[in-house]
Design an enzyme around this catalytic site. Structure first.
Site, PDB file in Angstrom:
ATOM      1  N   ASP A 119      44.282  38.184  40.182  1.00 18.81           N
ATOM      2  CA  ASP A 119      43.710  39.094  41.174  1.00 18.81           C
ATOM      3  C   ASP A 119      43.936  38.552  42.594  1.00 18.81           C
ATOM      4  O   ASP A 119      44.638  37.567  42.793  1.00 18.81           O
ATOM      5  CB  ASP A 119      42.225  39.301  40.880  1.00 18.81           C
ATOM      6  CG  ASP A 119      41.728  40.680  41.293  1.00 18.81           C
ATOM      7  OD1 ASP A 119      42.341  41.294  42.192  1.00 18.81           O
ATOM      8  OD2 ASP A 119      40.721  41.142  40.733  1.00 18.81           O
ATOM      9  N   HIS A 120      43.293  39.170  43.570  1.00 20.49           N
ATOM     10  CA  HIS A 120      43.516  38.879  44.983  1.00 20.49           C
ATOM     11  C   HIS A 120      43.047  37.481  45.393  1.00 20.49           C
ATOM     12  O   HIS A 120      42.115  36.924  44.828  1.00 20.49           O
ATOM     13  CB  HIS A 120      42.805  39.926  45.851  1.00 20.49           C
ATOM     14  CG  HIS A 120      41.306  39.904  45.691  1.00 20.49           C
ATOM     15  ND1 HIS A 120      40.506  39.122  46.472  1.00 20.49           N
ATOM     16  CD2 HIS A 120      40.493  40.534  44.816  1.00 20.49           C
ATOM     17  CE1 HIS A 120      39.244  39.295  46.105  1.00 20.49           C
ATOM     18  NE2 HIS A 120      39.219  40.151  45.094  1.00 20.49           N
ATOM     19  N   HIS A 121      43.730  36.921  46.386  1.00 18.34           N
ATOM     20  CA  HIS A 121      43.373  35.659  47.033  1.00 18.34           C
ATOM     21  C   HIS A 121      43.239  34.487  46.060  1.00 18.34           C
ATOM     22  O   HIS A 121      42.432  33.592  46.270  1.00 18.34           O
ATOM     23  CB  HIS A 121      42.098  35.824  47.870  1.00 18.34           C
ATOM     24  CG  HIS A 121      42.292  36.735  49.029  1.00 18.34           C
ATOM     25  ND1 HIS A 121      42.011  38.080  48.943  1.00 18.34           N
ATOM     26  CD2 HIS A 121      42.754  36.530  50.273  1.00 18.34           C
ATOM     27  CE1 HIS A 121      42.278  38.657  50.110  1.00 18.34           C
ATOM     28  NE2 HIS A 121      42.743  37.737  50.937  1.00 18.34           N
TER      29      HIS A 121
ATOM     30  N   ASN B 233      39.688  35.293  44.426  1.00 15.95           N
ATOM     31  CA  ASN B 233      39.321  34.028  45.060  1.00 15.95           C
ATOM     32  C   ASN B 233      39.196  32.864  44.082  1.00 15.95           C
ATOM     33  O   ASN B 233      38.315  32.028  44.223  1.00 15.95           O
ATOM     34  CB  ASN B 233      38.026  34.184  45.854  1.00 15.95           C
ATOM     35  CG  ASN B 233      38.159  35.188  46.966  1.00 15.95           C
ATOM     36  OD1 ASN B 233      38.929  34.982  47.892  1.00 15.95           O
ATOM     37  ND2 ASN B 233      37.451  36.298  46.854  1.00 15.95           N
TER      38      ASN B 233
END
Length: 96
Positions: free
Chosen positions: A20-22, A40
């Site tokens: 997923d993101h970051h 994250n």
């Protein structure tokens, strides 16, 4: 792969992995088939995440750590640790 994911050289990402993101994947870490990471997540150098493990958001997996197959990681895992279960718990220290 999510927005702004950072993947360093030497990372092994197997089939069916969802990033997923970051997320930050440091060098030489390995994600086996079917691993899922939320946003994250940080996976440090030489960590190995086994088949079907899930890591929730804002979690860090320390360097040289191993996460068992099918585990659900809901807390940070320190470096040089073997962790598994639902939720994943550190079972022993390794490499140190």
């Amino acid at each position: 792969m999510g927005f702004k994911a950072e993947i360093e050289a030497g990372v092994l990402i197997n089939t069916g992995v969802k990033i997923d993101h970051h997320n930050v994947l440091k060098s030489c870490c390995q994600l086996d088939p079917g691993v899922t990471t939320a946003g994250n997540v940080g996976i440090l150098e030489c960590a190995h995440i086994h088949t079907g493990a899930t890591i929730i958001n804002r979690i860090h997996i320390g360097e040289n750590s191993v996460i068992g197959a099918g585990s659900v990681v809901v807390k940070n895992i320190p470096s040089n640790s073997l962790a598994y279960g639902i939720p994943a718990k550190v079972k022993k220290q390794i490499y140190g």
